[in-house]
Design an enzyme around this catalytic site. Structure first.
Site, PDB file in Angstrom:
ATOM      1  N   GLY A  17      39.037  52.085  34.189  1.00  0.00           N
ATOM      2  CA  GLY A  17      39.864  50.903  34.428  1.00  0.00           C
ATOM      3  C   GLY A  17      40.920  51.195  35.481  1.00  0.00           C
ATOM      4  O   GLY A  17      41.079  52.337  35.945  1.00  0.00           O
ATOM      5  N   ASP A  18      41.618  50.122  35.881  1.00  0.00           N
ATOM      6  CA  ASP A  18      42.721  50.228  36.854  1.00  0.00           C
ATOM      7  C   ASP A  18      42.281  50.787  38.198  1.00  0.00           C
ATOM      8  O   ASP A  18      43.064  51.431  38.903  1.00  0.00           O
ATOM      9  CB  ASP A  18      43.865  51.106  36.291  1.00  0.00           C
ATOM     10  CG  ASP A  18      44.290  50.647  34.915  1.00  0.00           C
ATOM     11  OD1 ASP A  18      44.442  49.438  34.737  1.00  0.00           O
ATOM     12  OD2 ASP A  18      44.440  51.505  34.028  1.00  0.00           O
ATOM     13  N   GLY A  20      41.547  49.106  40.816  1.00  0.00           N
ATOM     14  CA  GLY A  20      41.947  48.260  41.949  1.00  0.00           C
ATOM     15  C   GLY A  20      40.990  47.086  42.101  1.00  0.00           C
ATOM     16  O   GLY A  20      40.853  46.526  43.187  1.00  0.00           O
ATOM     17  N   LYS A  21      40.351  46.701  40.992  1.00  0.00           N
ATOM     18  CA  LYS A  21      39.377  45.594  41.036  1.00  0.00           C
ATOM     19  C   LYS A  21      40.045  44.284  41.436  1.00  0.00           C
ATOM     20  O   LYS A  21      39.462  43.488  42.165  1.00  0.00           O
ATOM     21  CB  LYS A  21      38.722  45.395  39.660  1.00  0.00           C
ATOM     22  CG  LYS A  21      37.918  46.569  39.178  1.00  0.00           C
ATOM     23  CD  LYS A  21      37.339  46.313  37.808  1.00  0.00           C
ATOM     24  CE  LYS A  21      38.365  46.240  36.723  1.00  0.00           C
ATOM     25  NZ  LYS A  21      39.073  47.488  36.408  1.00  0.00           N
ATOM     26  N   GLY A  22      41.295  44.088  40.934  1.00  0.00           N
ATOM     27  CA  GLY A  22      42.001  42.829  41.217  1.00  0.00           C
ATOM     28  C   GLY A  22      42.102  42.595  42.710  1.00  0.00           C
ATOM     29  O   GLY A  22      41.822  41.506  43.207  1.00  0.00           O
ATOM     30  N   LYS A  23      42.443  43.640  43.436  1.00  0.00           N
ATOM     31  CA  LYS A  23      42.598  43.506  44.891  1.00  0.00           C
ATOM     32  C   LYS A  23      41.246  43.241  45.561  1.00  0.00           C
ATOM     33  O   LYS A  23      41.145  42.408  46.460  1.00  0.00           O
ATOM     34  CB  LYS A  23      43.235  44.780  45.455  1.00  0.00           C
ATOM     35  CG  LYS A  23      43.361  44.729  46.942  1.00  0.00           C
ATOM     36  CD  LYS A  23      44.085  45.908  47.509  1.00  0.00           C
ATOM     37  CE  LYS A  23      43.678  46.049  48.958  1.00  0.00           C
ATOM     38  NZ  LYS A  23      44.457  47.031  49.673  1.00  0.00           N
ATOM     39  N   GLY A  45      44.606  44.056  32.840  1.00  0.00           N
ATOM     40  CA  GLY A  45      45.715  43.791  33.753  1.00  0.00           C
ATOM     41  C   GLY A  45      45.222  43.935  35.181  1.00  0.00           C
ATOM     42  O   GLY A  45      44.857  45.032  35.584  1.00  0.00           O
ATOM     43  N   HIS A  46      45.143  42.824  35.888  1.00  0.00           N
ATOM     44  CA  HIS A  46      44.646  42.868  37.264  1.00  0.00           C
ATOM     45  C   HIS A  46      45.799  42.581  38.220  1.00  0.00           C
ATOM     46  O   HIS A  46      46.375  41.506  38.180  1.00  0.00           O
ATOM     47  CB  HIS A  46      43.513  41.853  37.455  1.00  0.00           C
ATOM     48  CG  HIS A  46      42.281  42.253  36.716  1.00  0.00           C
ATOM     49  ND1 HIS A  46      41.157  41.472  36.651  1.00  0.00           N
ATOM     50  CD2 HIS A  46      41.995  43.362  36.008  1.00  0.00           C
ATOM     51  CE1 HIS A  46      40.236  42.098  35.933  1.00  0.00           C
ATOM     52  NE2 HIS A  46      40.732  43.237  35.524  1.00  0.00           N
ATOM     53  N   GLN A 232      38.621  46.242  32.672  1.00  0.00           N
ATOM     54  CA  GLN A 232      38.546  47.660  32.289  1.00  0.00           C
ATOM     55  C   GLN A 232      37.524  48.372  33.188  1.00  0.00           C
ATOM     56  O   GLN A 232      37.284  47.933  34.289  1.00  0.00           O
ATOM     57  CB  GLN A 232      38.205  47.823  30.801  1.00  0.00           C
ATOM     58  CG  GLN A 232      39.335  47.382  29.863  1.00  0.00           C
ATOM     59  CD  GLN A 232      39.269  45.920  29.497  1.00  0.00           C
ATOM     60  OE1 GLN A 232      38.198  45.347  29.372  1.00  0.00           O
ATOM     61  NE2 GLN A 232      40.407  45.290  29.312  1.00  0.00           N
ATOM     62  N   THR A 307      50.895  47.276  29.769  1.00  0.00           N
ATOM     63  CA  THR A 307      51.819  47.907  28.814  1.00  0.00           C
ATOM     64  C   THR A 307      52.951  48.676  29.494  1.00  0.00           C
ATOM     65  O   THR A 307      53.895  49.074  28.823  1.00  0.00           O
ATOM     66  CB  THR A 307      51.054  48.905  27.927  1.00  0.00           C
ATOM     67  OG1 THR A 307      50.429  49.865  28.780  1.00  0.00           O
ATOM     68  CG2 THR A 307      49.992  48.215  27.087  1.00  0.00           C
TER      69      THR A 307
HETATM   70  P1  IMP Z   1      42.122  48.032  23.838  1.00  0.00           P
HETATM   71  O1  IMP Z   1      41.204  47.468  24.876  1.00  0.00           O
HETATM   72  O2  IMP Z   1      43.507  47.385  23.868  1.00  0.00           O
HETATM   73  O3  IMP Z   1      41.512  48.056  22.466  1.00  0.00           O
HETATM   74  O4  IMP Z   1      42.392  49.578  24.197  1.00  0.00           O
HETATM   75  C1  IMP Z   1      41.352  50.545  24.130  1.00  0.00           C
HETATM   76  C2  IMP Z   1      41.460  51.518  25.289  1.00  0.00           C
HETATM   77  O5  IMP Z   1      41.152  50.845  26.498  1.00  0.00           O
HETATM   78  C3  IMP Z   1      42.866  52.117  25.478  1.00  0.00           C
HETATM   79  O6  IMP Z   1      42.719  53.452  25.925  1.00  0.00           O
HETATM   80  C4  IMP Z   1      43.459  51.253  26.562  1.00  0.00           C
HETATM   81  O7  IMP Z   1      44.486  51.922  27.258  1.00  0.00           O
HETATM   82  C5  IMP Z   1      42.240  50.995  27.423  1.00  0.00           C
HETATM   83  N1  IMP Z   1      42.343  49.768  28.202  1.00  0.00           N
HETATM   84  C6  IMP Z   1      42.255  48.495  27.764  1.00  0.00           C
HETATM   85  N2  IMP Z   1      42.419  47.629  28.775  1.00  0.00           N
HETATM   86  C7  IMP Z   1      42.589  48.360  29.885  1.00  0.00           C
HETATM   87  C8  IMP Z   1      42.750  48.030  31.266  1.00  0.00           C
HETATM   88  O8  IMP Z   1      42.773  46.876  31.692  1.00  0.00           O
HETATM   89  N3  IMP Z   1      42.887  49.087  32.105  1.00  0.00           N
HETATM   90  C9  IMP Z   1      42.835  50.380  31.678  1.00  0.00           C
HETATM   91  N4  IMP Z   1      42.677  50.725  30.420  1.00  0.00           N
HETATM   92  C10 IMP Z   1      42.543  49.730  29.520  1.00  0.00           C
END
Ligand code: IMP
Length: 434
Positions: A17-18, A20-23, A45-46, A232, A307
Site C-alpha cells: 500500500g501507499d 502513490g496510486k492516488g497520484k 488513504g489516497h 492498499q 492514521t
Molecule cells: P485494516 O485494513 O484497517 O484492517 O488494517 C490491516 C492492515 O492493512 C494494517 O497493517 C494497516 O496498516 C494496513 N492498511 C490498511 N489500509 C491501508 C492503506 O491504505 N495503506 C497502507 N496500509 C493499509
C-alpha cells in the site's frame, strides 16, 4: 506509453500500500470517463495533489477531483456512510462539489459503530505479536460479517426501515454479547438510535445508490473509458498477501469487486515506490530501522494518510514485488518517489532471502518464516542530483535510469510512469518511442 491507448485500466499497488496510486490515478484520469473503487473502505488513504492543494481521499474514488468523471464505489468496497458524508462535506468546503458524479453499489456492505468498536477491542485484546496494526475504521469486522453471512447489512437494506430496525437490533444484541464474552467489552449500543441515524444518512445518499455493475455494463456499452482504482497493495491482499498481516479484502480482485468481466480490462498499471514501506505490523524483510530508514521517512513524508502513523521504510524488495507482479500481471509499471532516493551514494535492492544456510528466491507463505529471513541485496550506484525538476527520461542521471531499468528487468514489466515529486507535473511519462 500513450495514455489514450490504455483501454479500460486497473491501477493497483504491488507492495504494502501507499505506493502513490492516488497520484497515478489522478494523472491517468484525464483520459478516462469513469473511476471505480472496488475494494476496501475508509481504511484506504489516497493522496492527490491537485491545483496546488493536497487532498486525502478515503472512500471516494480520485475522480471526484476531475470534473466530468463518474465515480463509482462498487460492491466489493464497504461503505461507512458517516465517514463518506464527512468526506463529501470536507471536499465541498474546499470548493469541490461531488454533485451527480457519484454512484454507490446497492450491494456494498455497510460499516456500523459496532464494527469500529470490534476493530479496536480485538486489537487491544490481541497478544503483541498478533496485533494487526489496523486502521481502526471497522473495515475488517465489516468484511468478517459479510463473509459470515449472519450479521452483514448492505446499502440496499438501508432503504427498508422496518427491516433495518429489526435486523440491527438483533445483530447488535448478538455482537455485543460476543464482544462481552470474548473481549470483556461492556460498551452498549442504542440499536434504535443507530438505525435512525443510518436511515437519515441513507436518505442523503439515496440519489447515488444503484446497481453499479449494471451501470458499468451500460457505460462500457457506450464506449466510456473505465479506470479501476485499487486500494492498499497486493502484499496486503487477503488471499495472496503476507497473511495474517493483511487487510480484509481482495485488493487485487478488481473484476469481482467492481462486478465487471476481467477480460474487459485491457491494461494494468502496477504501482511501486522506488523503495518499500509498510504501515502497521507484519513482516517486512527489508525494513531499515537505522538512519537510512529515517532519512527515507522524512524525505518521502512517510506518514499514514489515514492514521498519521509513521510508515516503516526499507529498501526495494524485488522478491516480494516480483511475486506480486507475477500474480497481477501488470502491463505497465509506475515507479514513484524516485526523488526521495536522491542523495544516497548507493541504493540496495533485495534479490533473495537467507534462512539459516538456505537461500530462498521466492516469497515464503507464512509470517513465521517471513519474520526470520534475512534479505540478500544487490547494491547499485545511487544519484546525488535532485530529480524534482526532471520532466523526461533523458533529464534523469544515468544511475537513476539504470536503477529503473534494473527494477523493470527484475519485475519483467516496462516502466511507463516515473514519479519525481508529489504534484501532477512532477511525473515523467515514458512514451513508446523512448
Ligand atoms: P485494516 O485494513 O484497517 O484492517 O488494517 C490491516 C492492515 O492493512 C494494517 O497493517 C494497516 O496498516 C494496513 N492498511 C490498511 N489500509 C491501508 C492503506 O491504505 N495503506 C497502507 N496500509 C493499509
Amino acid at each position: 506509453m500513450e495514455l489514450r491507448d490504455l483501454g479500460n485500466t486497473c491501477v493497483l499497488g504491488l507492495q504494502w500500500g501507499d505506493e502513490g496510486k492516488g497520484k497515478v490515478v489522478d494523472l491517468l484520469l484525464e483520459h478516462f470517463d469513469v473511476a471505480v473503487r472496488y475494494a476496501g473502505g475508509a481504511n484506504a488513504g489516497h493522496t492527490v495533489v491537485a491545483g496546488g492543494q493536497k487532498f486525502a481521499l478515503h472512500q471516494l474514488p480520485s475522480g471526484v477531483l476531475r470534473p466530468g468523471v463518474m465515480n463509482i464505489i462498487a460492491a466489493g468496497a464497504v461503505i461507512d456512510p458517516a465517514a463518506l458524508l464527512g468526506e463529501i462535506e470536507s471536499l465541498r468546503q474546499r470548493g469541490i462539489v461531488v454533485g451527480d458524479g457519484l454512484r454507490i453499489s446497492d450491494r456494498a456492505h455497510v460499516v456500523f459503530p459496532h464494527h469500529r468498536r470490534e476493530d479496536v477491542v480485538a486489537e487491544k485484546a490481541a497478544r503483541p505479536d498478533e496485533k494487526l496494526g489496523t486502521t481502526a475504521r471497522g473495515v475488517g469486522p465489516c468484511y468478517t460479517d459479510k463473509v459470515a453471512r449472519r450479521w452483514g447489512l448492505r446499502m440496499c437494506d438501508l432503504y427498508h426501515p422496518e427491516y433495518l430496525r429489526q435486523r440491527l437490533a438483533e445483530i447488535i444484541a448478538q455482537r455485543t454479547a460476543y464482544f462481552g464474552a470474548v473481549y470483556e467489552s461492556r460498551e452498549s449500543f442504542d440499536a434504535a438510535a443507530i438505525a435512525q441515524e443510518y436511515l437519515d444518512m441513507a436518505a442523503q445518499l439515496r440519489p447515488f445508490v444503484c446497481d453499479t455493475s449494471l451501470l458499468l455494463h451500460q457505460l462500457r456499452t457506450q464506449g466510456k473509458r473505465i479506470l479501476l482504482e485499487g486500494a492498499q497493495g497486493s502484499l496486503l491482499d487477503v488471499d495472496h498477501g503476507t497473511y495474517p498481516f493483511v487487510t480484509s479484502s481482495s485488493t487485487i480482485g478488481y473484476a469481482t469487486g467492481a462486478g465487471i468481466p476481467a477480460a474487459a480490462v485491457k491494461s494494468i498499471v502496477g504501482v511501486v515506490k522506488a523503495y518499500a514501506t509498510r504501515v502497521g505490523t507484519g513482516p517486512f524483510p527489508t525494513e531499515l530501522t537505522d538512519a537510512v530508514g529515517q532519512t527515507i521517512r522524512s524525505r518521502g513524508g512517510e506518514y499514514g494518510t489515514t492514521t498519521g502513523r509513521p510508515r516503516r521504510c526499507g529498501w526495494f524488495d524485488a522478491v516480494a514485488t516480483a511475486y506480486a507482479a507475477r500474480i497481477v500481471g501488470p502491463t505497465h509499471l509506475a515507479v514513484m518517489h524516485m526523488d526521495t532516493l536522491s542523495g544516497f551514494e548507493q541504493v540496495k535492492v533485495c534479490v533473495g532471502y537467507r534462512l539459516g544456510e538456505r537461500r530462498l528466491n521466492e516469497l515464503p507463505a507464512d509470517a513465521y518464516t517471513l519474520e526470520r529471513i534475512e534479505p540478500v541485496y544487490d547494491t547499485l550506484p545511487g544519484w546525488e542530483t535532485d530529480l524534482t525538476n526532471c520532466r523526461k527520461l533523458t533529464d534523469l542521471p544515468a544511475s537513476a535510469r539504470a536503477y529503473l531499468d534494473y527494477l523493470s528487468e527484475r519485475l519483467n514489466v516496462p516502466v511507463a510512469i516515473i514519479g519525481v515529486g508529489p504534484s501532477r507535473a512532477q511525473t515523467i511519462i515514458v512514451t513508446d518511442s523512448e
